[in-house]
Write an enzyme that holds these catalytic residues in place. Sequence first.
Site, PDB file in Angstrom:
ATOM      1  N   HIS A 259       0.866  -1.184  -0.028  1.00 57.64           N
ATOM      2  CA  HIS A 259      -0.038  -0.077   0.036  1.00 57.64           C
ATOM      3  C   HIS A 259       1.121   1.178  -0.009  1.00 57.64           C
ATOM      4  O   HIS A 259       1.267   1.663   1.166  1.00 57.64           O
ATOM      5  CB  HIS A 259      -0.717  -0.003   1.113  1.00 57.64           C
ATOM      6  CG  HIS A 259      -1.992   1.184   1.132  1.00 57.64           C
ATOM      7  ND1 HIS A 259      -2.156   1.688   0.315  1.00 57.64           N
ATOM      8  CD2 HIS A 259      -3.046   1.039   2.095  1.00 57.64           C
ATOM      9  CE1 HIS A 259      -3.613   2.301   0.391  1.00 57.64           C
ATOM     10  NE2 HIS A 259      -3.805   2.082   1.602  1.00 57.64           N
TER      11      HIS A 259
ATOM     12  N   GLU B 299      -0.745   0.760  -6.134  1.00 59.43           N
ATOM     13  CA  GLU B 299      -0.014  -0.259  -5.257  1.00 59.43           C
ATOM     14  C   GLU B 299       0.180  -1.632  -6.129  1.00 59.43           C
ATOM     15  O   GLU B 299      -0.842  -2.083  -6.792  1.00 59.43           O
ATOM     16  CB  GLU B 299      -1.053  -0.501  -4.214  1.00 59.43           C
ATOM     17  CG  GLU B 299      -1.398   0.692  -3.529  1.00 59.43           C
ATOM     18  CD  GLU B 299      -2.634   0.414  -2.687  1.00 59.43           C
ATOM     19  OE1 GLU B 299      -2.674  -0.580  -1.818  1.00 59.43           O
ATOM     20  OE2 GLU B 299      -3.627   1.581  -2.424  1.00 59.43           O
TER      21      GLU B 299
END
Length: 319
Positions: A172, A276
Amino acid sequence: MASSTSEQRNPLVPVEYTKGVNGLDKVILRGLRGVSAEMYLYGAHVTSWKNEHKQELLFVSNKAIFKPPKPIRGGISICFPQFDTLGYVGAHGYARNRVWSVDPNPPPLPMTSPTNSYVDLLLKPSEEDLKIWPHSYEFRLRISLGPGGELLLTSRVRNIDSKPFSFTFAYHTYFSVSDVSEVRVEGLETLDYLDNTKNRERFTEQGDAITFEGEVDKVYLSTPSKIAILDHERKRTYVIRKDGLLDAVVWNPWDKKAKALADFGDNEYKHMLCVEAAAIERPITLKPCEEWTGRQEISTVPSSYCSGQLDPQKVLMGN
Protein backbone atom coordinates in the site's frame (compact mmCIF):
# COMPACT_ATOMS: atom_id res chain seq x y z
CA MET A 1 7.68 13.31 12.68
CA ALA A 2 11.41 13.44 13.37
CA SER A 3 13.07 10.75 15.41
CA SER A 4 14.04 11.55 18.95
CA THR A 5 17.60 10.47 18.12
CA SER A 6 17.90 12.32 14.82
CA GLU A 7 20.75 14.49 16.07
CA GLN A 8 22.93 11.44 16.75
CA ARG A 9 22.61 9.81 13.34
CA ASN A 10 25.82 8.60 11.78
CA PRO A 11 25.69 9.05 7.99
CA LEU A 12 28.41 6.40 7.55
CA VAL A 13 26.32 3.60 9.09
CA PRO A 14 24.26 1.82 6.38
CA VAL A 15 21.74 0.42 8.89
CA GLU A 16 20.80 2.12 12.16
CA TYR A 17 18.35 0.93 14.81
CA THR A 18 16.80 3.82 16.70
CA LYS A 19 13.57 5.20 18.17
CA GLY A 20 10.98 7.13 16.24
CA VAL A 21 7.70 8.87 17.04
CA ASN A 22 6.26 7.94 20.45
CA GLY A 23 9.33 5.79 21.13
CA LEU A 24 8.46 3.20 18.48
CA ASP A 25 11.38 1.14 17.17
CA LYS A 26 12.64 2.37 13.81
CA VAL A 27 15.28 1.34 11.28
CA ILE A 28 17.15 3.81 9.06
CA LEU A 29 18.81 2.68 5.83
CA ARG A 30 21.44 4.83 4.11
CA GLY A 31 22.53 4.23 0.55
CA LEU A 32 24.90 5.80 -1.92
CA ARG A 33 24.95 9.57 -2.50
CA GLY A 34 22.84 10.31 0.56
CA VAL A 35 19.76 8.28 -0.38
CA SER A 36 17.87 7.04 2.69
CA ALA A 37 14.81 5.13 3.86
CA GLU A 38 13.15 4.70 7.23
CA MET A 39 10.75 2.05 8.49
CA TYR A 40 9.04 1.16 11.74
CA LEU A 41 8.97 -2.35 13.19
CA TYR A 42 5.34 -1.58 13.95
CA GLY A 43 3.68 -2.78 10.76
CA ALA A 44 7.03 -3.18 8.95
CA HIS A 45 5.95 0.23 7.72
CA VAL A 46 8.19 2.32 5.45
CA THR A 47 7.66 5.97 6.38
CA SER A 48 10.38 7.73 4.39
CA TRP A 49 12.35 7.38 1.17
CA LYS A 50 14.56 10.31 0.19
CA ASN A 51 16.66 10.83 -2.92
CA GLU A 52 20.19 12.22 -3.12
CA HIS A 53 18.76 15.77 -2.89
CA LYS A 54 17.07 14.90 0.43
CA GLN A 55 13.66 15.23 -1.22
CA GLU A 56 10.93 13.07 0.32
CA LEU A 57 9.40 10.72 -2.25
CA LEU A 58 6.71 9.11 -0.08
CA PHE A 59 3.67 10.80 1.42
CA VAL A 60 2.90 10.48 5.13
CA SER A 61 -0.02 12.46 6.51
CA ASN A 62 0.72 15.23 8.98
CA LYS A 63 -2.13 13.73 11.00
CA ALA A 64 -0.77 10.17 10.94
CA ILE A 65 -1.21 8.42 14.28
CA PHE A 66 1.96 6.62 15.42
CA LYS A 67 0.21 4.69 18.13
CA PRO A 68 -0.84 1.02 17.99
CA PRO A 69 -3.27 -0.39 17.06
CA LYS A 70 -3.93 2.40 14.55
CA PRO A 71 -2.07 1.85 11.25
CA ILE A 72 0.23 4.64 10.07
CA ARG A 73 -1.39 6.77 7.36
CA GLY A 74 0.98 6.96 4.39
CA GLY A 75 4.34 5.56 3.35
CA ILE A 76 4.25 1.86 2.44
CA SER A 77 2.22 -0.59 4.50
CA ILE A 78 1.81 -4.34 4.08
CA CYS A 79 -1.73 -5.54 3.33
CA PHE A 80 -1.81 -9.19 4.44
CA PRO A 81 -3.46 -11.72 4.68
CA GLN A 82 -6.33 -9.84 3.12
CA PHE A 83 -6.62 -6.67 1.07
CA ASP A 84 -10.38 -6.23 0.83
CA THR A 85 -13.00 -5.65 3.48
CA LEU A 86 -15.05 -8.61 2.26
CA GLY A 87 -13.73 -11.25 4.66
CA TYR A 88 -13.42 -11.66 8.40
CA VAL A 89 -9.80 -10.49 8.74
CA GLY A 90 -10.72 -6.82 8.25
CA ALA A 91 -9.73 -4.12 5.80
CA HIS A 92 -6.15 -4.61 4.56
CA GLY A 93 -5.48 -7.45 7.00
CA TYR A 94 -3.58 -7.26 10.27
CA ALA A 95 0.13 -7.32 9.28
CA ARG A 96 0.25 -3.51 9.35
CA ASN A 97 -1.02 -3.55 12.96
CA ARG A 98 1.59 -5.96 14.34
CA VAL A 99 5.10 -5.40 15.66
CA TRP A 100 7.55 -7.27 13.43
CA SER A 101 10.93 -8.54 14.59
CA VAL A 102 14.31 -8.25 12.94
CA ASP A 103 14.91 -11.60 11.23
CA PRO A 104 17.75 -13.39 13.06
CA ASN A 105 18.40 -15.77 10.14
CA PRO A 106 17.97 -13.76 6.94
CA PRO A 107 18.58 -15.37 3.55
CA PRO A 108 22.01 -14.42 2.17
CA LEU A 109 22.47 -11.60 -0.29
CA PRO A 110 23.66 -12.56 -3.78
CA MET A 111 27.43 -12.45 -4.09
CA THR A 112 27.05 -9.74 -6.72
CA SER A 113 24.82 -7.49 -4.57
CA PRO A 114 26.17 -3.91 -4.60
CA THR A 115 24.43 -2.85 -1.38
CA ASN A 116 24.68 -3.61 2.31
CA SER A 117 21.89 -1.19 3.21
CA TYR A 118 19.03 -3.54 3.96
CA VAL A 119 17.01 -5.03 6.78
CA ASP A 120 15.09 -8.29 7.05
CA LEU A 121 11.90 -8.33 9.11
CA LEU A 122 9.88 -11.31 10.27
CA LEU A 123 6.24 -11.85 11.19
CA LYS A 124 4.73 -15.03 12.63
CA PRO A 125 1.13 -15.33 13.84
CA SER A 126 0.42 -15.04 17.53
CA GLU A 127 -2.21 -17.08 19.32
CA GLU A 128 -4.60 -14.15 18.92
CA ASP A 129 -3.79 -13.91 15.21
CA LEU A 130 -4.60 -17.60 14.76
CA LYS A 131 -8.06 -16.94 16.16
CA ILE A 132 -8.59 -14.32 13.45
CA TRP A 133 -6.96 -16.22 10.58
CA PRO A 134 -6.24 -19.87 11.54
CA HIS A 135 -3.13 -20.51 9.43
CA SER A 136 0.54 -20.84 10.41
CA TYR A 137 3.10 -19.03 8.26
CA GLU A 138 6.41 -17.21 8.23
CA PHE A 139 6.42 -13.82 6.51
CA ARG A 140 9.88 -12.48 5.72
CA LEU A 141 10.23 -8.96 4.34
CA ARG A 142 13.48 -7.54 3.00
CA ILE A 143 13.67 -3.77 2.58
CA SER A 144 16.75 -2.49 0.78
CA LEU A 145 18.23 0.44 -1.10
CA GLY A 146 19.69 -0.30 -4.53
CA PRO A 147 22.83 1.25 -6.05
CA GLY A 148 20.76 3.78 -8.01
CA GLY A 149 18.74 4.87 -5.00
CA GLU A 150 15.80 2.58 -5.76
CA LEU A 151 13.73 1.19 -2.89
CA LEU A 152 13.14 -2.56 -3.00
CA LEU A 153 10.68 -4.61 -0.95
CA THR A 154 10.73 -8.40 -1.24
CA SER A 155 8.10 -10.44 0.59
CA ARG A 156 8.38 -14.19 1.18
CA VAL A 157 5.42 -16.02 2.70
CA ARG A 158 5.95 -19.67 3.64
CA ASN A 159 3.16 -22.04 4.61
CA ILE A 160 4.24 -23.92 7.74
CA ASP A 161 0.73 -25.24 8.34
CA SER A 162 -0.53 -28.76 7.69
CA LYS A 163 -3.13 -27.58 5.19
CA PRO A 164 -3.25 -25.15 2.25
CA PHE A 165 -4.28 -21.54 2.68
CA SER A 166 -5.01 -18.58 0.41
CA PHE A 167 -4.40 -14.88 0.88
CA THR A 168 -4.51 -11.55 -0.93
CA PHE A 169 -1.80 -8.92 -0.69
CA ALA A 170 -0.70 -5.40 -1.55
CA TYR A 171 2.17 -2.98 -1.00
CA HIS A 172 0.00 0.00 0.00
CA THR A 173 2.29 2.73 -1.37
CA TYR A 174 1.60 6.46 -1.01
CA PHE A 175 3.66 8.55 -3.45
CA SER A 176 4.31 12.23 -2.86
CA VAL A 177 3.17 14.32 -5.84
CA SER A 178 3.03 18.05 -6.55
CA ASP A 179 -0.65 18.17 -7.54
CA VAL A 180 -2.61 14.99 -8.21
CA SER A 181 -4.77 16.75 -10.80
CA GLU A 182 -1.61 17.27 -12.91
CA VAL A 183 -0.34 13.69 -12.57
CA ARG A 184 -0.64 10.89 -15.13
CA VAL A 185 -0.32 7.13 -14.60
CA GLU A 186 0.79 5.18 -17.65
CA GLY A 187 1.04 1.44 -18.26
CA LEU A 188 -2.54 0.57 -17.25
CA GLU A 189 -4.42 1.83 -20.30
CA THR A 190 -6.82 -0.60 -22.09
CA LEU A 191 -6.88 -2.89 -19.02
CA ASP A 192 -9.91 -4.15 -17.11
CA TYR A 193 -10.43 -2.86 -13.58
CA LEU A 194 -12.79 -3.28 -10.64
CA ASP A 195 -14.22 0.06 -9.48
CA ASN A 196 -14.60 0.11 -5.72
CA THR A 197 -16.63 3.32 -5.92
CA LYS A 198 -19.24 1.40 -7.96
CA ASN A 199 -19.62 -1.83 -5.98
CA ARG A 200 -16.60 -3.45 -7.66
CA GLU A 201 -18.22 -3.31 -11.08
CA ARG A 202 -15.86 -4.29 -13.88
CA PHE A 203 -14.87 -1.78 -16.58
CA THR A 204 -12.18 -1.36 -19.23
CA GLU A 205 -9.85 1.64 -19.08
CA GLN A 206 -10.53 3.89 -22.07
CA GLY A 207 -8.00 6.71 -21.80
CA ASP A 208 -4.41 6.76 -23.04
CA ALA A 209 -3.39 7.40 -19.41
CA ILE A 210 -5.05 7.67 -16.02
CA THR A 211 -5.66 11.25 -14.86
CA PHE A 212 -7.44 12.51 -11.75
CA GLU A 213 -10.45 14.79 -11.41
CA GLY A 214 -12.20 13.12 -8.46
CA GLU A 215 -12.13 10.09 -6.18
CA VAL A 216 -10.44 7.03 -7.67
CA ASP A 217 -10.42 3.55 -6.12
CA LYS A 218 -9.68 0.94 -8.79
CA VAL A 219 -8.10 -2.50 -8.91
CA TYR A 220 -6.47 -3.00 -12.32
CA LEU A 221 -6.23 -6.64 -13.39
CA SER A 222 -3.46 -8.60 -15.13
CA THR A 223 -1.17 -5.58 -15.19
CA PRO A 224 2.31 -5.30 -16.72
CA SER A 225 5.46 -5.55 -14.63
CA LYS A 226 6.19 -1.83 -15.03
CA ILE A 227 3.98 1.21 -14.28
CA ALA A 228 4.92 4.90 -14.45
CA ILE A 229 3.63 7.89 -12.45
CA LEU A 230 4.46 11.13 -14.29
CA ASP A 231 4.58 14.35 -12.26
CA HIS A 232 4.80 17.32 -14.63
CA GLU A 233 5.48 20.04 -12.10
CA ARG A 234 8.39 18.23 -10.46
CA LYS A 235 9.63 16.84 -13.79
CA ARG A 236 9.84 13.48 -12.03
CA THR A 237 8.63 10.04 -13.02
CA TYR A 238 8.19 7.26 -10.51
CA VAL A 239 8.75 3.81 -11.95
CA ILE A 240 7.15 0.81 -10.25
CA ARG A 241 8.52 -2.62 -11.16
CA LYS A 242 6.84 -5.67 -9.70
CA ASP A 243 7.12 -9.45 -9.70
CA GLY A 244 4.63 -12.01 -8.42
CA LEU A 245 1.89 -9.38 -8.20
CA LEU A 246 -0.52 -9.35 -11.13
CA ASP A 247 -2.81 -6.52 -10.02
CA ALA A 248 -2.36 -2.82 -9.29
CA VAL A 249 -4.50 -0.57 -7.09
CA VAL A 250 -4.87 3.14 -7.88
CA TRP A 251 -6.40 5.25 -5.09
CA ASN A 252 -6.98 8.85 -4.15
CA PRO A 253 -9.80 9.75 -1.71
CA TRP A 254 -10.38 13.30 -3.06
CA ASP A 255 -11.94 15.99 -0.92
CA LYS A 256 -15.06 14.45 0.64
CA LYS A 257 -13.45 11.20 1.78
CA ALA A 258 -10.31 13.03 2.91
CA LYS A 259 -12.40 15.13 5.28
CA ALA A 260 -13.99 11.97 6.70
CA LEU A 261 -10.59 10.47 7.65
CA ALA A 262 -9.46 11.46 11.14
CA ASP A 263 -5.79 10.75 10.38
CA PHE A 264 -5.71 12.60 7.05
CA GLY A 265 -5.59 16.35 6.39
CA ASP A 266 -8.55 17.87 4.54
CA ASN A 267 -6.42 19.00 1.58
CA GLU A 268 -3.65 16.42 1.68
CA TYR A 269 -5.30 14.38 -1.07
CA LYS A 270 -3.88 16.92 -3.54
CA HIS A 271 -0.32 15.86 -2.75
CA MET A 272 -0.55 12.06 -2.68
CA LEU A 273 -1.37 9.16 -4.94
CA CYS A 274 -1.48 5.48 -4.12
CA VAL A 275 -0.35 3.06 -6.83
CA GLU A 276 0.03 -0.37 -5.29
CA ALA A 277 1.50 -3.64 -6.55
CA ALA A 278 -1.04 -6.23 -5.46
CA ALA A 279 -2.54 -9.71 -5.75
CA ILE A 280 -6.29 -9.34 -5.27
CA GLU A 281 -8.48 -10.83 -8.01
CA ARG A 282 -6.89 -14.28 -7.82
CA PRO A 283 -5.76 -15.08 -4.27
CA ILE A 284 -2.39 -16.75 -3.79
CA THR A 285 -2.71 -20.34 -2.58
CA LEU A 286 0.13 -22.14 -0.83
CA LYS A 287 0.31 -25.83 -0.05
CA PRO A 288 2.17 -26.93 3.09
CA CYS A 289 5.88 -26.01 2.87
CA GLU A 290 5.34 -23.89 -0.27
CA GLU A 291 6.65 -20.33 -0.44
CA TRP A 292 5.48 -17.30 -2.42
CA THR A 293 7.64 -14.32 -3.32
CA GLY A 294 6.31 -10.89 -4.25
CA ARG A 295 8.59 -7.99 -5.10
CA GLN A 296 8.20 -4.27 -5.64
CA GLU A 297 10.96 -1.91 -6.75
CA ILE A 298 10.36 1.82 -7.01
CA SER A 299 12.72 4.32 -8.54
CA THR A 300 12.64 7.80 -10.06
CA VAL A 301 13.90 9.22 -13.34
CA PRO A 302 13.83 12.79 -14.66
CA SER A 303 11.01 13.36 -17.15
CA SER A 304 10.62 15.91 -19.93
CA TYR A 305 7.50 17.79 -20.94
CA CYS A 306 6.56 17.85 -24.61
CA SER A 307 3.34 18.54 -26.55
CA GLY A 308 1.27 18.69 -23.39
CA GLN A 309 2.37 15.31 -22.10
CA LEU A 310 5.26 13.94 -20.14
CA ASP A 311 7.31 11.66 -22.36
CA PRO A 312 7.26 8.19 -20.81
CA GLN A 313 9.17 6.47 -23.59
CA LYS A 314 12.42 5.82 -21.78
CA VAL A 315 10.50 4.82 -18.66
CA LEU A 316 8.11 2.17 -19.96
CA MET A 317 10.27 1.00 -22.86
CA GLY A 318 13.56 0.96 -20.97
CA ASN A 319 15.09 -1.88 -19.00
